[in-house]
Every structure is written in C-alpha cells, then in structure tokens.
Design an enzyme around this catalytic site. Structure first.
Site, PDB file in Angstrom:
ATOM      1  N   CYS A 130       3.942   9.229   0.486  1.00  0.00           N
ATOM      2  CA  CYS A 130       2.577   9.922   0.323  1.00  0.00           C
ATOM      3  C   CYS A 130       2.460  10.880  -0.788  1.00  0.00           C
ATOM      4  O   CYS A 130       3.311  11.942  -0.711  1.00  0.00           O
ATOM      5  CB  CYS A 130       1.827  10.376   1.559  1.00  0.00           C
ATOM      6  SG  CYS A 130       0.211  11.218   1.390  1.00  0.00           S
TER       7      CYS A 130
ATOM      8  N   ARG B 105       0.824  -1.130   0.013  1.00  0.00           N
ATOM      9  CA  ARG B 105       0.109   0.078  -0.033  1.00  0.00           C
ATOM     10  C   ARG B 105       0.910   1.267  -0.006  1.00  0.00           C
ATOM     11  O   ARG B 105       1.008   1.867  -1.071  1.00  0.00           O
ATOM     12  CB  ARG B 105      -0.875   0.032   1.376  1.00  0.00           C
ATOM     13  CG  ARG B 105      -2.098   0.934   1.192  1.00  0.00           C
ATOM     14  CD  ARG B 105      -1.759   2.230   1.664  1.00  0.00           C
ATOM     15  NE  ARG B 105      -1.210   2.591   2.687  1.00  0.00           N
ATOM     16  CZ  ARG B 105      -0.826   3.682   3.220  1.00  0.00           C
ATOM     17  NH1 ARG B 105      -0.602   4.704   2.541  1.00  0.00           N
ATOM     18  NH2 ARG B 105       0.256   3.659   4.296  1.00  0.00           N
ATOM     19  N   ASP B 106       1.667   1.507   1.267  1.00  0.00           N
ATOM     20  CA  ASP B 106       2.231   2.820   1.339  1.00  0.00           C
ATOM     21  C   ASP B 106       3.584   2.777   0.176  1.00  0.00           C
ATOM     22  O   ASP B 106       3.678   3.678  -0.481  1.00  0.00           O
ATOM     23  CB  ASP B 106       2.840   3.089   2.538  1.00  0.00           C
ATOM     24  CG  ASP B 106       3.148   4.446   2.990  1.00  0.00           C
ATOM     25  OD1 ASP B 106       3.623   5.155   1.986  1.00  0.00           O
ATOM     26  OD2 ASP B 106       3.088   4.855   4.374  1.00  0.00           O
TER      27      ASP B 106
ATOM     28  N   HIS C 181       5.028   4.633  12.776  1.00  0.00           N
ATOM     29  CA  HIS C 181       5.282   4.535  11.293  1.00  0.00           C
ATOM     30  C   HIS C 181       6.498   5.611  10.987  1.00  0.00           C
ATOM     31  O   HIS C 181       6.219   6.716  10.788  1.00  0.00           O
ATOM     32  CB  HIS C 181       4.120   4.888  10.723  1.00  0.00           C
ATOM     33  CG  HIS C 181       3.793   4.985   9.065  1.00  0.00           C
ATOM     34  ND1 HIS C 181       2.869   3.868   8.307  1.00  0.00           N
ATOM     35  CD2 HIS C 181       4.068   5.787   8.360  1.00  0.00           C
ATOM     36  CE1 HIS C 181       3.068   4.436   7.182  1.00  0.00           C
ATOM     37  NE2 HIS C 181       3.857   5.548   7.039  1.00  0.00           N
TER      38      HIS C 181
ATOM     39  N   HIS D  37       9.035   7.331   7.914  1.00  0.00           N
ATOM     40  CA  HIS D  37       9.486   7.436   6.682  1.00  0.00           C
ATOM     41  C   HIS D  37      11.074   7.994   6.834  1.00  0.00           C
ATOM     42  O   HIS D  37      11.419   8.376   7.810  1.00  0.00           O
ATOM     43  CB  HIS D  37       8.782   8.525   5.934  1.00  0.00           C
ATOM     44  CG  HIS D  37       7.655   8.034   5.380  1.00  0.00           C
ATOM     45  ND1 HIS D  37       7.236   7.544   4.282  1.00  0.00           N
ATOM     46  CD2 HIS D  37       6.324   8.005   6.144  1.00  0.00           C
ATOM     47  CE1 HIS D  37       6.066   7.003   3.952  1.00  0.00           C
ATOM     48  NE2 HIS D  37       5.282   7.233   5.038  1.00  0.00           N
TER      49      HIS D  37
ATOM     50  N   ASN E  92       9.314   4.650   3.167  1.00  0.00           N
ATOM     51  CA  ASN E  92       9.064   3.994   4.649  1.00  0.00           C
ATOM     52  C   ASN E  92      10.492   3.478   5.011  1.00  0.00           C
ATOM     53  O   ASN E  92      11.344   3.071   4.103  1.00  0.00           O
ATOM     54  CB  ASN E  92       8.181   3.082   4.641  1.00  0.00           C
ATOM     55  CG  ASN E  92       6.860   3.481   4.384  1.00  0.00           C
ATOM     56  OD1 ASN E  92       6.236   3.600   3.469  1.00  0.00           O
ATOM     57  ND2 ASN E  92       5.985   3.754   5.438  1.00  0.00           N
TER      58      ASN E  92
HETATM   59  P1  HMG Z   1     -13.115  14.521  -3.365  1.00  0.00           P
HETATM   60  O1  HMG Z   1     -12.908  14.769  -4.606  1.00  0.00           O
HETATM   61  O2  HMG Z   1     -13.255  15.487  -2.190  1.00  0.00           O
HETATM   62  O3  HMG Z   1     -14.258  13.316  -3.024  1.00  0.00           O
HETATM   63  O4  HMG Z   1     -11.822  13.735  -2.755  1.00  0.00           O
HETATM   64  P2  HMG Z   1     -15.755  13.440  -3.525  1.00  0.00           P
HETATM   65  O5  HMG Z   1     -16.462  12.828  -2.325  1.00  0.00           O
HETATM   66  O6  HMG Z   1     -16.019  14.490  -4.206  1.00  0.00           O
HETATM   67  O7  HMG Z   1     -15.769  12.401  -4.602  1.00  0.00           O
HETATM   68  C1  HMG Z   1     -14.987  12.456  -5.924  1.00  0.00           C
HETATM   69  C2  HMG Z   1     -14.920  11.211  -6.503  1.00  0.00           C
HETATM   70  O8  HMG Z   1     -14.182  10.111  -5.927  1.00  0.00           O
HETATM   71  C3  HMG Z   1     -16.203  10.466  -6.874  1.00  0.00           C
HETATM   72  O9  HMG Z   1     -16.197   9.881  -8.019  1.00  0.00           O
HETATM   73  C4  HMG Z   1     -16.440   9.441  -5.683  1.00  0.00           C
HETATM   74  O10 HMG Z   1     -17.261   8.389  -5.934  1.00  0.00           O
HETATM   75  C5  HMG Z   1     -14.985   9.067  -5.598  1.00  0.00           C
HETATM   76  P3  HMG Z   1     -16.722  10.322  -9.437  1.00  0.00           P
HETATM   77  O11 HMG Z   1     -18.246  10.682  -9.344  1.00  0.00           O
HETATM   78  O12 HMG Z   1     -15.995  11.647  -9.619  1.00  0.00           O
HETATM   79  O13 HMG Z   1     -16.625   9.479 -10.421  1.00  0.00           O
HETATM   80  N1  HMG Z   1     -14.357   8.570  -4.316  1.00  0.00           N
HETATM   81  C6  HMG Z   1     -13.984   7.592  -4.131  1.00  0.00           C
HETATM   82  N2  HMG Z   1     -13.598   6.441  -4.792  1.00  0.00           N
HETATM   83  C7  HMG Z   1     -12.961   5.289  -4.352  1.00  0.00           C
HETATM   84  N3  HMG Z   1     -12.809   5.307  -2.829  1.00  0.00           N
HETATM   85  C8  HMG Z   1     -13.174   6.258  -2.008  1.00  0.00           C
HETATM   86  C9  HMG Z   1     -13.903   7.533  -2.546  1.00  0.00           C
HETATM   87  N4  HMG Z   1     -14.234   8.644  -2.110  1.00  0.00           N
HETATM   88  C10 HMG Z   1     -14.828   9.197  -3.135  1.00  0.00           C
HETATM   89  N5  HMG Z   1     -12.847   6.099  -0.831  1.00  0.00           N
HETATM   90  C11 HMG Z   1     -11.003  11.608  -1.464  1.00  0.00           C
HETATM   91  C12 HMG Z   1     -11.695  13.065  -1.542  1.00  0.00           C
HETATM   92  C13 HMG Z   1     -10.588  11.382  -0.139  1.00  0.00           C
HETATM   93  C14 HMG Z   1     -11.952  10.681  -2.238  1.00  0.00           C
HETATM   94  C15 HMG Z   1      -9.554  12.020  -2.259  1.00  0.00           C
HETATM   95  O14 HMG Z   1      -8.965  13.124  -1.625  1.00  0.00           O
HETATM   96  C16 HMG Z   1      -8.542  10.795  -2.154  1.00  0.00           C
HETATM   97  O15 HMG Z   1      -8.939   9.637  -2.636  1.00  0.00           O
HETATM   98  N6  HMG Z   1      -7.449  10.925  -1.337  1.00  0.00           N
HETATM   99  C17 HMG Z   1      -6.734   9.915  -1.196  1.00  0.00           C
HETATM  100  C18 HMG Z   1      -5.378  10.255  -0.460  1.00  0.00           C
HETATM  101  C19 HMG Z   1      -4.666   9.231  -0.376  1.00  0.00           C
HETATM  102  O16 HMG Z   1      -4.710   7.787  -0.636  1.00  0.00           O
HETATM  103  N7  HMG Z   1      -3.214   9.401   0.512  1.00  0.00           N
HETATM  104  C20 HMG Z   1      -2.363   8.201   0.651  1.00  0.00           C
HETATM  105  C21 HMG Z   1      -2.690   7.420   1.865  1.00  0.00           C
HETATM  106  S1  HMG Z   1      -2.444   8.103   3.496  1.00  0.00           S
HETATM  107  C22 HMG Z   1      -0.804   8.066   3.655  1.00  0.00           C
HETATM  108  O17 HMG Z   1       0.046   7.604   2.663  1.00  0.00           O
HETATM  109  C23 HMG Z   1      -0.281   8.566   5.145  1.00  0.00           C
HETATM  110  C24 HMG Z   1       0.065   7.065   5.816  1.00  0.00           C
HETATM  111  O18 HMG Z   1       0.960   6.151   5.208  1.00  0.00           O
HETATM  112  C25 HMG Z   1       0.602   7.375   7.199  1.00  0.00           C
HETATM  113  C26 HMG Z   1       1.815   8.504   6.868  1.00  0.00           C
HETATM  114  O19 HMG Z   1       2.932   8.425   6.565  1.00  0.00           O
HETATM  115  O20 HMG Z   1       1.505   9.591   7.151  1.00  0.00           O
HETATM  116  C27 HMG Z   1      -1.145   6.229   6.105  1.00  0.00           C
HETATM  117 MG    MG Z   2       3.218   6.758   5.257  1.00  0.00          MG
END
Ligand code: HMG
Ligand code: MG
Length: 301
Positions: A239, A15-16, A206, A208, A248
């Site tokens: 991210c 994933r990450d 966690h 990086h 990571n």
């Molecule tokens: P948005 O544009 O505000 O969402 O994004 P929305 O609610 O307006 O929906 C827009 C479109 O996305 C729609 O589809 C929804 O159906 C779809 P359309 O009508 O345009 O075809 N949608 C989704 N599809 C699949 N799964 C969902 C979902 N939600 C809405 N859950 C949203 C908001 C949260 C979706 C967007 O900002 C997003 O996808 N962000 C992803 C962020 C991400 O993955 N970041 C990396 C992970 S976090 C990380 O890595 C940190 C971590 O490792 C710890 C650390 O190191 O800090 C965990």
């Molecule tokens: Mg991370």
C-alpha cells in the site's frame, strides 16, 4: 493436523501488486497479465480499484481494465467511498471490495477519513449494494500492526468485522498491511474471528511478506481454520500509504507450499510462473519470489 483439503487463493496482483509500482504499466499489459492469471486457474481476482488518480496514478485505467476483463468469475474492484462505488456499479462489475483501516491514523493517510467516518459512509452503501444483489468483500487493513499506531487490539478488529457482518458483507479479508504479524498472533486473531463470526461470512487472510513471515502466518492461519488467502503473483504489492509495506505473499510460493502439503488450490504453478515472467520486465524491481528465482537460476530436475 486438522487442515483443509482445498484452499481458495484470491489473486490480488493486478490491484495490490501493481498499485505501488513506479513504472506506469500500459492497460494492454495489465489485461494480458490478468488473462494469464486466469489461465493459471484463479477463479477470484482483484482486477483494479476506483480511487483518486491523483493519489494512486497506476489505477487510473480502472474502467478500461474492467471493460476488457469482466467474465463469469469473481472479479473484484476496490472502492473506498461513494464515488468509487458509483463508478464500480456503472462499470458493470458484480463484486465490489470496500476497504477500511482499523487504525484511525492509517485510515486518514489512506482514505482521508477517520475509521468511523469511513464505516458511517459505507454502511448505507453496502446495505444498498446487498439489496441489489452485489457480492461485497470488506478488506480490513492494519488488523495486526499499524505503521503509525503500533500493535492493534484484536477486539477492535473483531468489532469492525462484526459491524461489516451486520451490514451484510459476504467476505472479510483481514490484512497484515505491513507484514509485522507473527504466526501466534495470526492463530489467535483468526481463532477469535472464527469463533464470533457467522459461519456463512467468508473469512480470508491477506499477508504482506515484509519480514519473511507470510508463509508461516498462512500455516498458522490454516490451523485456525482459514481456507482462503489473498496472494499476489510474483510477490508484488504494497500500500503506497503504509510506510514499510512490501509485497504480498507470492502466489507461486503459496501454491508450491500447499501442494507439497497435499492441499489443492486448482492453480497450475507453471502457468502462474508464466504470468509472473510476463509482468516482470515491465516492473521497476526484480521479482523476488522463491519459485520465480528457482525457475530462473536453478536447473529443474
Ligand atoms: P480526497 O482528496 O479526500 O477526496 O481523497 P475527495 O472526495 O475530496 O475528492 C478529491 C478528488 O478525487 C475529486 O476529483 C474526486 O472526484 C476524486 P477532482 O475534483 O479533484 O478532479 N475522487 C475519486 N476519483 C476516483 N475514484 C474515487 C474517488 N473519490 C474521490 N473513488 C480518496 C479521498 C479516497 C479519493 C483518496 O484518499 C484515495 O483515492 N485514496 C486511495 C487509497 C488507496 O487506493 N490505497 C491503496 C488501496 S488499500 C490497500 O492497499 C490495503 C489492502 O491491500 C489491504 C492491506 O494490505 O492492508 C486492501
Ligand atoms: Mg494489501
């Protein structure tokens, strides 16, 4: 020193590790990568995430991955909102990881909501998941530094952890998203969290490795009583919405350090390196972990 005899590593490579990879990796290769990692001994793993495919194209095959990789182990799927949690529940997973940033600016860039909006959305969803018997992990980003807001106040991290604990989460994964924390800060924050959180909530660190501090931060966190760490095979990861975030901490470097210290992880280093070697040619950048480089470049005694 009072260190644990055993440490649990949660493998986050699928994933990450892959979410920010430029080459789109076919699902069949991700599935084989996951299988090799399980073969190396990981009992807990982040498989994929349900997020918008427009925001994170690499994770668009989440349903396929889950369909092929679910088993009796702790297989986490990340979900940031109602839609993601609905999809995760439909997919049949039993372990769901929500994520939120302590920093408002980062949370907006990552999830398009303020931190408070995310917490308010997640509260009833988590409570419902807990009533239905799901395992819930909460990943807390920017717990030390934010790329936009700078140093984070540890009281703000504590408050979010306590809020999640009150919602009933099983685990808190506290993240140094951009790899800026130093060992003193890790010791202090994890000591504070250990002091205030219930002993029954699992507490995971966690890291990086942007500035090469991750192993030192793990050592400091061990001294604060942490015995669970998120790590990524090959040191992949980062991210996409956190400028400056690099990979990571590499699982193989952590397994090596801990085993040299007499701390067991249950992970077979040689098999883990096989998994890193498998995914390496599919990536846009070379795998830079120390153990992987040693394997490639230095004859082993
Ligand atoms: P948005 O544009 O505000 O969402 O994004 P929305 O609610 O307006 O929906 C827009 C479109 O996305 C729609 O589809 C929804 O159906 C779809 P359309 O009508 O345009 O075809 N949608 C989704 N599809 C699949 N799964 C969902 C979902 N939600 C809405 N859950 C949203 C908001 C949260 C979706 C967007 O900002 C997003 O996808 N962000 C992803 C962020 C991400 O993955 N970041 C990396 C992970 S976090 C990380 O890595 C940190 C971590 O490792 C710890 C650390 O190191 O800090 C965990
Ligand atoms: Mg991370």
């Amino acid at each position: 020193m009072d260190l644990p005899e055993r440490v649990t590593l949660i493998e986050v490579g699928p994933r990450d590790g892959l979410q920010n990879e430029k080459n789109l990796i076919p699902a069949k290769n991700k599935i084989e990568f996951i299988s090799l990692l399980k073969n190396a001994g990981f009992q807990e793993m982040e498989l994929t995430s349900f997020v918008s495919p427009k925001w994170v194209p690499q994770m668009q095959d989440a349903s396929v991955i889950i369909d092929r990789c679910l088993d009796d182990l702790r297989n986490f799927v990340l979900a940031p909102n109602q839609k993601g949690i609905d999809l995760a529940v439909e997919s049949g997973v039993k372990h769901i990881a929500v994520f939120v940033g302590v920093s408002d600016t980062f949370n907006k860039k990552n999830i398009n909501k303020s931190t408070e909006e995310s917490m308010n959305e997640l509260r009833p969803l988590i409570q419902d998941l807990k009533r239905r018997g799901f395992f819930v992990r909460a990943c807390i980003s920017t717990s030390f530094y934010c790329p936009f807001e700078g140093k984070i106040d540890e009281q703000d991290v504590l408050k979010i952890c306590l809020d999640f604990e009150e919602m009933g989460v099983d685990e808190l994964s506290v993240a140094d998203t951009i790899g800026m924390a130093n060992p003193s800060e890790c010791f202090e924050l994890f000591s504070l969290l250990k002091h205030h959180l219930r002993g029954t909530t699992l507490l995971t660190a966690h890291f990086h490795d942007t500035r090469g501090m991750a192993l030192a931060n793990i050592f400091a966190s061990l001294q604060a009583g942490i015995d669970r760490f998120d790590t990524s095979a090959g040191g992949l990861g980062g991210c996409p919405f956190a400028p400056g975030a690099s990979g990571n901490v590499a699982s193989e470097d952590v397994v090596h350090m801990l085993s040299q210290m007499g701390i067991s992880t249950g992970i077979h280093l040689d098999k883990l390196l096989e998994a890193a070697a498998y995914i390496s040619p599919l990536l846009s950048k070379p795998v830079s972990s120390k153990q992987f480089q040693l394997l490639k470049n230095v004859p082993q005694p």
